[in-house]
Design an enzyme around this catalytic site. Structure first.
Site, PDB file in Angstrom:
ATOM      1  CG  HIS A 205       5.908  -3.320  26.203  1.00 18.42           C
ATOM      2  ND1 HIS A 205       7.078  -3.802  25.635  1.00 18.42           N
ATOM      3  CD2 HIS A 205       5.237  -4.413  26.640  1.00 18.42           C
ATOM      4  CE1 HIS A 205       7.092  -5.128  25.731  1.00 18.42           C
ATOM      5  NE2 HIS A 205       5.981  -5.526  26.339  1.00 18.42           N
TER       6      HIS A 205
ATOM      7  CG  HIS B 258       3.592  -8.219  30.278  1.00 22.61           C
ATOM      8  ND1 HIS B 258       2.622  -8.629  29.396  1.00 22.61           N
ATOM      9  CD2 HIS B 258       4.536  -7.600  29.513  1.00 22.61           C
ATOM     10  CE1 HIS B 258       2.966  -8.294  28.156  1.00 22.61           C
ATOM     11  NE2 HIS B 258       4.123  -7.664  28.196  1.00 22.61           N
TER      12      HIS B 258
ATOM     13  CD  GLU C 151       7.995  -8.612  27.204  1.00 23.49           C
ATOM     14  OE1 GLU C 151       6.841  -8.182  27.440  1.00 23.49           O
ATOM     15  OE2 GLU C 151       8.467  -8.699  26.058  1.00 23.49           O
TER      16      GLU C 151
HETATM   17 CO    CO Z   1       5.257  -7.480  26.390  1.00 22.47          CO
END
Ligand code: CO
Length: 146
Positions: free
Chosen positions: A8, A87, A136
């Site tokens: 994502h 992110h 991440e």
């Molecule tokens: Co995230």
């Protein structure tokens, strides 16, 4: 370390409701999850799914709205009042191996791995060590279709 799929892209927003309307009405998204609170992380989260190949789920957009006083999104929104890209999250098969891999290269891991929005362990890497991108790393969901 084995790099997995881009799971994502995190996008900060002052209003998940307004962002959901944008994704539905402007971007034509049809798979939009229900927003939920992650109090421990100080965020309210909503996932928008982009289609993947062959009817599978593709990369998600993770909408992040500040929740509570100490939200990590608050300072981001002070600098970017409209919100914006926050992110990028990549899957790995083994979160411990990935942490050791990045630490071995002197990359700053921000805190200990913790439970992320997909129910698997995640950690973040300092953007200044990652070509300017807050990164991440998340353990891939077991047996999930996405
Ligand atoms: Co995230």
């Amino acid at each position: 370390m084995k790099l997995g799929r881009l799971n994502h892209i995190g996008v900060a927003t002052p209003s998940i409701d307004a962002s959901v309307a944008f994704w539905r009405d402007v971007m034509g998204a049809t798979r939009i999850g229900a927003p939920f609170d992650m109090s421990a992380q100080g965020v309210r989260v909503c996932f928008v799914e982009t289609p993947g190949e062959g009817g599978t789920a593709g990369t998600q957009i993770e909408l992040l709205e500040p929740l509570g006083e100490a939200s990590p999104i608050t300072s981001f929104l002070e600098k970017n009042p409209q919100g914006g890209q926050h992110h990028m999250a990549y899957e790995v098969p083994d979160i411990g191996a990935a942490k050791a891999w990045f630490e071995g290269q002197g990359k700053r891991v921000l805190g200990e791995p913790r439970l992320g929005a997909h129910g698997t362990l995640v950690f973040f890497l300092h953007p200044k060590d990652m070509n300017g991108v807050l990164t991440e790393i998340m353990e891939e969901p077991k047996g999930a279709s996405h």
